[in-house]
Write an enzyme that holds these catalytic residues in place. Structure first.
Site, PDB file in Angstrom:
ATOM      1  N   GLU A   1      -8.629  33.807  34.359  1.00 41.91           N
ATOM      2  CA  GLU A   1      -9.937  33.669  35.016  1.00 41.91           C
ATOM      3  C   GLU A   1      -9.970  34.401  36.367  1.00 41.91           C
ATOM      4  O   GLU A   1     -10.844  34.113  37.183  1.00 41.91           O
ATOM      5  CB  GLU A   1     -10.269  32.186  35.259  1.00 41.91           C
ATOM      6  CG  GLU A   1     -10.003  31.238  34.108  1.00 41.91           C
ATOM      7  CD  GLU A   1     -11.079  31.234  33.032  1.00 41.91           C
ATOM      8  OE1 GLU A   1     -11.770  32.255  32.897  1.00 41.91           O
ATOM      9  OE2 GLU A   1     -11.186  30.214  32.333  1.00 41.91           O
TER      10      GLU A   1
ATOM     11  N   HIS B   1     -10.813  25.529  39.401  1.00 36.12           N
ATOM     12  CA  HIS B   1     -11.318  25.285  38.050  1.00 36.12           C
ATOM     13  C   HIS B   1     -10.499  24.158  37.429  1.00 36.12           C
ATOM     14  O   HIS B   1      -9.264  24.229  37.402  1.00 36.12           O
ATOM     15  CB  HIS B   1     -11.199  26.556  37.213  1.00 36.12           C
ATOM     16  CG  HIS B   1     -11.394  26.338  35.751  1.00 36.12           C
ATOM     17  ND1 HIS B   1     -12.484  25.646  35.243  1.00 36.12           N
ATOM     18  CD2 HIS B   1     -10.652  26.695  34.674  1.00 36.12           C
ATOM     19  CE1 HIS B   1     -12.391  25.596  33.914  1.00 36.12           C
ATOM     20  NE2 HIS B   1     -11.285  26.216  33.553  1.00 36.12           N
TER      21      HIS B   1
ATOM     22  N   HIS C   1     -10.492  20.698  34.315  1.00 33.59           N
ATOM     23  CA  HIS C   1     -11.009  20.219  33.029  1.00 33.59           C
ATOM     24  C   HIS C   1     -11.172  18.687  33.091  1.00 33.59           C
ATOM     25  O   HIS C   1     -10.452  17.960  32.402  1.00 33.59           O
ATOM     26  CB  HIS C   1     -10.036  20.564  31.897  1.00 33.59           C
ATOM     27  CG  HIS C   1      -9.888  22.028  31.610  1.00 33.59           C
ATOM     28  ND1 HIS C   1      -9.033  22.527  30.635  1.00 33.59           N
ATOM     29  CD2 HIS C   1     -10.485  23.123  32.153  1.00 33.59           C
ATOM     30  CE1 HIS C   1      -9.109  23.851  30.601  1.00 33.59           C
ATOM     31  NE2 HIS C   1      -9.970  24.240  31.519  1.00 33.59           N
TER      32      HIS C   1
ATOM     33  N   HIS D   1     -15.889  22.574  28.331  1.00 32.87           N
ATOM     34  CA  HIS D   1     -14.756  23.289  28.939  1.00 32.87           C
ATOM     35  C   HIS D   1     -14.322  22.673  30.274  1.00 32.87           C
ATOM     36  O   HIS D   1     -13.205  22.205  30.402  1.00 32.87           O
ATOM     37  CB  HIS D   1     -15.116  24.775  29.110  1.00 32.87           C
ATOM     38  CG  HIS D   1     -14.046  25.586  29.743  1.00 32.87           C
ATOM     39  ND1 HIS D   1     -14.189  26.919  30.039  1.00 32.87           N
ATOM     40  CD2 HIS D   1     -12.803  25.270  30.176  1.00 32.87           C
ATOM     41  CE1 HIS D   1     -13.086  27.381  30.593  1.00 32.87           C
ATOM     42  NE2 HIS D   1     -12.230  26.392  30.699  1.00 32.87           N
TER      43      HIS D   1
HETATM   44  P1  13P Z   1      -5.128  30.237  32.487  1.00 31.10           P
HETATM   45  O1  13P Z   1      -3.857  29.595  32.005  1.00 31.10           O
HETATM   46  O2  13P Z   1      -5.226  31.680  32.104  1.00 31.10           O
HETATM   47  O3  13P Z   1      -5.345  30.001  33.957  1.00 31.10           O
HETATM   48  O4  13P Z   1      -6.329  29.531  31.715  1.00 31.10           O
HETATM   49  C1  13P Z   1      -6.534  28.161  31.839  1.00 31.10           C
HETATM   50  C2  13P Z   1      -7.963  27.793  31.673  1.00 31.10           C
HETATM   51  O5  13P Z   1      -8.338  26.707  32.031  1.00 31.10           O
HETATM   52  C3  13P Z   1      -8.898  28.776  31.106  1.00 31.10           C
HETATM   53  O6  13P Z   1     -10.211  28.345  31.231  1.00 31.10           O
HETATM   54 ZN    ZN Z   2     -10.443  26.264  31.671  1.00 35.33          ZN
END
Ligand code: 13P
Ligand code: ZN
Length: 309
Positions: free
Chosen positions: A148, A172, A174, A243
């Site tokens: 990302e 970012h 989840h 996501h």
């Molecule tokens: P990466 O391991 O490439 O950082 O990806 C994790 C992720 O959450 C992709 O949305």
């Molecule tokens: Zn992700």
């Protein structure tokens, strides 16, 4: 294309390891280890706290910090003498030209970042025209920046273009409740924002510009980076359906706390909805007047358009 011939070359060989220049570390380095500087410790702490919150299953989530000139100077003696080849961003970020980003590695499990920063994270330098990056530190053992990286750079560029010159952290994660929320319906940004603002007092304080939402987009793609750029032109938070969430902040606390607050608001909404027999017809959310009072009392730069959707 001159300087970026090698970037095109790398793009053409997508999936192959970057050239070996990256592993040629300086023979003699001086100063405090990168890991001991405040920025590295703050970076590792976000990864650790995010893991504790349950937001980083496997390699889920990633983190980037735009370093100040002073922070770069503190770490520069540890930079590789020969950086990697240039690799193009999916969209150019001229306002980050020449800057250095500390970012997690693709595939890194964020819970491992505090124990081995140099393996699970690294630094990239942005080219002088903002079109590409190259590795200058870290990503040991054939690592490379998060998939990302273009999205994170686009978030920073969009926030800075929107007048937030101090925007420097992209986080970012989840988080379960925000993701669960996206399974309920196809949200538009105004409706999602109103829902989160009305669920808990801190919602509008953490995200006064509103919360943008995008439908399903494959992670790590240029489309995701574009969605980040579009959202961050107006807001500092973007929920990606099924996501996770991207938040941009002035510092680690700002970015982390925005995710934390939105996730908590989403959890309260889902709990109340379950207790209400599945209905979102609540008797007692925060009224519009209550939100206006909050905005006034805390002097919040509220985007009221999000209440009209
Ligand atoms: P990466 O391991 O490439 O950082 O990806 C994790 C992720 O959450 C992709 O949305
Ligand atoms: Zn992700």
């Amino acid at each position: 294309m001159g300087l970026f011939d090698s970037a095109q070359d790398v793009l053409g060989r997508a999936g192959e390891a970057l050239d070996k220049g990256v592993v040629a570390a300086r023979g003699a380095v001086s100063g405090m280890a990168v890991e001991q500087h405040a920025v590295a410790r703050g970076f590792a702490r976000v990864c650790k706290e995010g893991w504790r919150q349950g937001w980083h299953e496997r390699n889920g989530g990633n983190l980037t910090c735009l370093l100040s000139a002073e922070q770069v100077e503190q770490c520069a003696s540890f930079f590789y003498t020969t950086p990697s080849s240039w690799v193009p961003f999916s969209q150019e970020v001229p306002c980050l030209a020449g800057r250095v980003l500390l970012t997690t590695a693709a595939g890194a499990h964020l819970r491992n970042v505090p124990d081995a920063l140099e393996e699970n994270a690294g630094m990239v330098e942005v080219s002088s025209d903002g079109s590409a990056w190259r590795i200058v530190w870290g990503f040991r053992n054939e690592g490379r920046p998060t998939s990302e990286i273009s999205a994170h750079a686009s978030c920073l560029a969009a926030r800075q273009a929107a007048g937030f010159a101090r925007a420097s952290v992209v986080y970012h994660a989840h988080p379960s409740n925000l993701i669960a929320l996206t399974l309920l319906r196809s949200w538009d940004s105004a409706r999602l924002t109103r829902t989160l603002w009305e669920s808990m007092a801190e919602g509008i304080i953490a995200a006064p510009y509103g919360v943008c939402v995008a439908g399903w987009i494959t992670p790590g793609t240029p489309e995701l980076a574009q969605a980040c750029q579009d959202a961050m032109e107006t807001a500092n938070a973007l929920v990606m359906a099924q996501h996770g969430v991207f938040c941009c902040g002035y510092d680690f606390d700002d970015a982390f706390s925005t995710v934390h607050t939105l996730e908590k608001a989403a959890g309260i909404y889902l709990t109340a909805r379950a207790a209400n027999g599945g209905s979102d017809d609540f008797e007692n959310g925060i009224p519009l007047e209550g939100l206006r009072d909050l905005a006034q009392r805390y002097n919040l730069p509220v985007n009221w358009e999000f209440l009209e959707g």
